[in-house]
Structures are given as structure tokens and as C-alpha cells.
Design a protein around this motif. Structure first.
Motif, short mmCIF file in Angstrom:
data_model
loop_
_atom_site.label_atom_id
_atom_site.label_comp_id
_atom_site.label_asym_id
_atom_site.label_seq_id
_atom_site.Cartn_x
_atom_site.Cartn_y
_atom_site.Cartn_z
N GLU A 31 -30.58 -28.94 -37.24
CA GLU A 31 -29.40 -28.96 -36.38
C GLU A 31 -28.18 -29.45 -37.14
O GLU A 31 -27.10 -28.86 -37.07
N LYS A 32 -28.33 -30.54 -37.92
CA LYS A 32 -27.24 -31.06 -38.73
C LYS A 32 -26.81 -30.04 -39.78
O LYS A 32 -25.61 -29.87 -40.05
N GLU A 33 -27.79 -29.36 -40.37
CA GLU A 33 -27.49 -28.35 -41.39
C GLU A 33 -26.66 -27.21 -40.81
O GLU A 33 -25.69 -26.74 -41.42
N ILE A 34 -27.01 -26.77 -39.60
CA ILE A 34 -26.27 -25.69 -38.94
C ILE A 34 -24.83 -26.11 -38.69
O ILE A 34 -23.88 -25.37 -38.97
N VAL A 35 -24.65 -27.33 -38.18
CA VAL A 35 -23.30 -27.83 -37.90
C VAL A 35 -22.50 -27.95 -39.20
O VAL A 35 -21.31 -27.57 -39.26
N ASN A 36 -23.13 -28.47 -40.25
CA ASN A 36 -22.43 -28.58 -41.54
C ASN A 36 -22.00 -27.22 -42.05
O ASN A 36 -20.88 -27.06 -42.57
N GLN A 37 -22.85 -26.23 -41.92
CA GLN A 37 -22.53 -24.88 -42.38
C GLN A 37 -21.36 -24.31 -41.58
O GLN A 37 -20.47 -23.67 -42.14
N LEU A 38 -21.37 -24.55 -40.28
CA LEU A 38 -20.29 -24.03 -39.42
C LEU A 38 -18.94 -24.62 -39.81
O LEU A 38 -17.94 -23.91 -39.88
N TYR A 39 -18.91 -25.92 -40.10
CA TYR A 39 -17.64 -26.55 -40.45
C TYR A 39 -17.27 -26.32 -41.90
O TYR A 39 -16.08 -26.35 -42.25
N VAL A 195 -23.19 -22.65 -22.98
CA VAL A 195 -22.19 -22.87 -24.02
C VAL A 195 -22.78 -23.80 -25.07
O VAL A 195 -23.27 -24.89 -24.73
N ILE A 196 -22.75 -23.37 -26.34
CA ILE A 196 -23.26 -24.18 -27.44
C ILE A 196 -22.06 -24.55 -28.31
O ILE A 196 -21.44 -23.68 -28.93
N SER A 197 -21.72 -25.83 -28.33
CA SER A 197 -20.59 -26.28 -29.14
C SER A 197 -21.06 -27.24 -30.22
O SER A 197 -21.90 -28.11 -29.98
N ALA A 198 -20.54 -27.03 -31.44
CA ALA A 198 -20.94 -27.84 -32.59
C ALA A 198 -19.91 -28.93 -32.83
O ALA A 198 -18.72 -28.65 -32.95
N GLY A 199 -20.36 -30.18 -32.92
CA GLY A 199 -19.46 -31.30 -33.14
C GLY A 199 -19.45 -31.72 -34.60
O GLY A 199 -20.50 -32.01 -35.17
N SER A 200 -18.27 -31.77 -35.22
CA SER A 200 -18.17 -32.11 -36.65
C SER A 200 -18.49 -33.58 -36.91
O SER A 200 -19.01 -33.94 -37.97
N THR A 201 -18.18 -34.44 -35.96
CA THR A 201 -18.43 -35.88 -36.15
C THR A 201 -19.88 -36.25 -35.87
O THR A 201 -20.53 -36.93 -36.65
N LYS A 203 -22.39 -34.15 -35.75
CA LYS A 203 -23.32 -33.25 -36.45
C LYS A 203 -24.42 -32.78 -35.52
O LYS A 203 -25.57 -32.59 -35.91
N GLU A 204 -24.06 -32.59 -34.26
CA GLU A 204 -25.03 -32.15 -33.26
C GLU A 204 -24.50 -30.94 -32.50
O GLU A 204 -23.30 -30.68 -32.48
N LEU A 205 -25.43 -30.25 -31.87
CA LEU A 205 -25.07 -29.14 -30.99
C LEU A 205 -25.07 -29.66 -29.56
O LEU A 205 -26.06 -30.23 -29.10
N LEU A 261 -31.81 -37.00 -28.12
CA LEU A 261 -32.11 -35.65 -27.63
C LEU A 261 -32.06 -34.66 -28.78
O LEU A 261 -31.08 -34.61 -29.53
N LEU A 262 -33.12 -33.88 -28.95
CA LEU A 262 -33.15 -32.81 -29.96
C LEU A 262 -32.61 -31.54 -29.31
O LEU A 262 -33.34 -30.77 -28.69
N SER A 263 -31.31 -31.33 -29.46
CA SER A 263 -30.65 -30.23 -28.74
C SER A 263 -31.18 -28.87 -29.16
O SER A 263 -31.41 -28.00 -28.31
N LEU A 264 -31.36 -28.65 -30.46
CA LEU A 264 -31.80 -27.33 -30.93
C LEU A 264 -33.22 -27.03 -30.48
O LEU A 264 -33.53 -25.93 -30.05
N MET A 265 -34.10 -28.00 -30.59
CA MET A 265 -35.48 -27.80 -30.15
C MET A 265 -35.54 -27.57 -28.65
O MET A 265 -36.28 -26.73 -28.16
N THR A 266 -34.73 -28.33 -27.92
CA THR A 266 -34.65 -28.15 -26.47
C THR A 266 -34.19 -26.75 -26.13
O THR A 266 -34.78 -26.07 -25.28
N PHE A 267 -33.13 -26.29 -26.81
CA PHE A 267 -32.60 -24.95 -26.56
C PHE A 267 -33.63 -23.88 -26.90
O PHE A 267 -33.72 -22.85 -26.21
#
Length: 304
Positions: A31-39, A195-201, A203-205, A261-267
Motif C-alpha cells: 500500500e505504501k509502495e503504491i502511494v509512493n509511486q503515485l506521488y 472512492v480510493i484516495s492516496a494520501g502523501s503524508t 502513505k495510505e489509501l 486498518l489494512l486498507s488495500l487488503m480490506t478493499f
């Protein structure tokens, strides 16, 4: 001998617990990796749009079953001649439904095949743009006019007598993926199912589902009987007896690691549960599309 067996059993249990713990930790890292890639993409404007879309696509490829394919930049069409605005990502089952047209990067896909549509945005969320996009998806209607062999008979669907009564009219899940420190406004969220929003601070979805559907049964009715009026769907709900499973809410599928909460696993579990409610796409109504194309008499260069 008995004591050794007992020690072996405990060891196996410990190994299993550690393996499950590592899986959860890997989801957290992913999840952190995805957010880092997006930013990272957001910092390099020359490739931003396409790059972000590929990152979101890679995320969905990791979690949806292989029966689905993910197509980029497509148009969705129905047998009434309606065509959507361009869809960034379409999650579809191509096993039973032919492409209407596919030539290189230009693709027109029948609505009957589409399980989910994804709009990829940055932090600029214009309500009018989002509404127009979702409206172009909402106007697409599946047709029940399929002729198919089932286990016991050949089913011939008509407008008033669908071939598969458990699916009178499906619709795709509408998903918005964006970069957003704060949760997108309720006004924007209501256009989408999730809605899936990525937070830069953080590092979560941050994943927010539309709360109009309270439980799995309501999602089933919404996704499989989209052709019915709200009154008809409410009537159906009242006439059905809900069991424990169908009355579960999507929040019941949340997975935590410690107090986190593991947002990606939950999703992963939430999305795939809803895809299982649709299970198969609408059977393809070949004749409905044949008639639509025959009724269109447009010819290049011909004056009206």
C-alpha cells in the motif's frame, strides 16, 4: 512420542501465524509502495497522467481474479446506441462477450461485459466533470435479449422475460481513484460506488464506499437489477428474507494489523465479494446489437 507430536503441532501453528502476519505486513508495504509511486508520478508532470493510470491498473491487476482483464482508455457501448465518455480503466470479462470494435488502441466494449469502470484523477476533482462522466456510464443499459444454452434448456431472453431471472440488468461498479490528502467531498463521492484516495503524508489509501447500499443483499439488487425502478427494487427487498450472510455490511470485511486498518487488503476482499455477487456478465444479446447497427444508416459524406 506423544509429547514430540504436541511440540510439532505447536511449531506448525507458530509457523502459520508468522506466515499470516507476514502476508499482512506485505499488504501494508505494498500500500505504501503504491502511494509512493503515485506521488512520484505527480512530481514529474511529463508522464503524470499515463504513469498514475498504470500504477492504479497494476493495483487492480494484483487483486482481481484472472477471469477479468483490465483495458485502458476504452469507450463502452450499449445496444441502444449509447456510448460512454472515455473510460481510463475498464475491468471486464471477455470470455463470453465479443468486442464491438478493437483496432490498436481504439476499443469499443459492450456494457454487458463490464464489471467495473475506473476514473483516474489527480487532486483536481471538478464536480461537473465527474458528474458528466458518471452520467455517461449510467445511461448505458444492458439488454436481456440473449439466446443461450443452459443446463436444462435454451433460454431466450426478451425485454419482459429475461433469460436469466437472477440478472435482469447489470451495471458496472463506478470507481474513482485520486490523489487527495482529505477525503473527497460527499458531493463528489456520491457519483461513485467507491472512492480510493492516496494520501502523501499518511502513505495510505483512504477507501470510502457509497453508503446508499447498506448490506450485501442491497448491493446484489443494485448490481443485478439495475434496470428496475427504485420502487421495484424496494419491493423486491421487502419480499426477500435476508439471512445472516446477505445482511452483512462491507465494513464487516475490514482487516487490521495491530490497531491499524489494512486498507488495500480490506478493499481486496470487499471488491471481490461484490464481483462475486455479479459472478458472470450479462449473456450477450447478439440480436439487439445487430438491430442497432442495422438501424443506423449513417454513411460518410452522405448529406442529411
Amino acid at each position: 512420542m506423544g509429547e514430540n507430536c504436541g511440540m510439532g503441532k505447536k511449531t506448525d501453528e507458530k509457523v502459520a501465524m508468522e506466515a499470516i502476519g507476514h502476508i499482512k505486513e506485505n499488504y501494508e508495504r505494498l500500500e505504501k509502495e503504491i502511494v509512493n509511486q503515485l506521488y512520484f508520478g505527480a512530481e514529474h508532470d511529463s508522464t503524470t497522467g499515463h504513469y498514475r493510470e498504470m500504477v492504479w491498473s497494476s493495483m487492480f491487476e494484483r487483486i482481481v481474479p484472472k477471469k477479468f482483464v483490465i483495458e485502458h482508455s476504452v469507450f463502452i457501448i450499449d445496444s441502444k446506441g449509447n456510448i460512454s465518455r472515455e473510460v481510463d480503466l475498464a475491468i471486464l470479462d471477455e470470455m463470453y462477450t465479443p468486442y464491438i470494435f478493437k483496432y490498436g488502441e481504439l476499443k469499443f466494449i459492450p456494457i454487458e461485459a463490464v464489471a467495473a469502470v475506473v476514473e483516474c484523477k489527480s487532486t483536481s476533482l471538478d464536480s461537473e466533470v465527474l458528474k458528466n462522466w458518471t452520467d455517461s456510464i449510467r445511461k448505458l443499459k444492458t439488454s436481456p435479449r440473449a439466446v443461450v444454452r443452459t443446463i436444462t434448456k435454451i433460454a431466450c431472453g426478451t425485454e419482459g422475460n429475461p433469460g436469466v431471472p437472477t440478472q435482469t440488468g447489470t451495471r458496472p461498479l463506478r470507481i474513482l481513484c485520486c490523489l487527495q490528502e482529505k477525503t473527497p467531498s460527499i458531493k463528489n463521492r456520491r457519483f461513485f460506488d467507491v472512492v480510493i484516495s492516496a494520501g502523501s503524508t499518511t502513505k495510505e489509501l483512504n477507501i470510502k464506499w457509497n453508503e446508499e447500499q447498506e448490506n450485501l443483499y442491497e448491493w446484489y439488487v443494485e448490481l443485478n437489477h439495475a434496470d428496475k425502478t427504485n420502487e421495484e427494487r424496494e419491493k423486491r427487498k421487502k419480499n426477500e428474507t435476508l439471512n445472516e450472510q446477505t445482511s452483512k455490511k462491507l465494513d464487516s470485511y475490514q482487516v487490521s494489523h495491530g490497531n491499524h486498518l489494512l486498507s488495500l487488503m480490506t478493499f481486496n476482499f470487499q471488491l471481490n465479494q461484490l464481483l462475486m455477487l455479479i459472478n458472470n456478465p450479462m449473456l450477450f444479446p447478439h440480436m439487439a446489437y445487430v438491430e442497432m447497427f442495422n438501424n443506423n444508416q449513417y454513411q460518410k459524406g452522405k448529406k442529411e
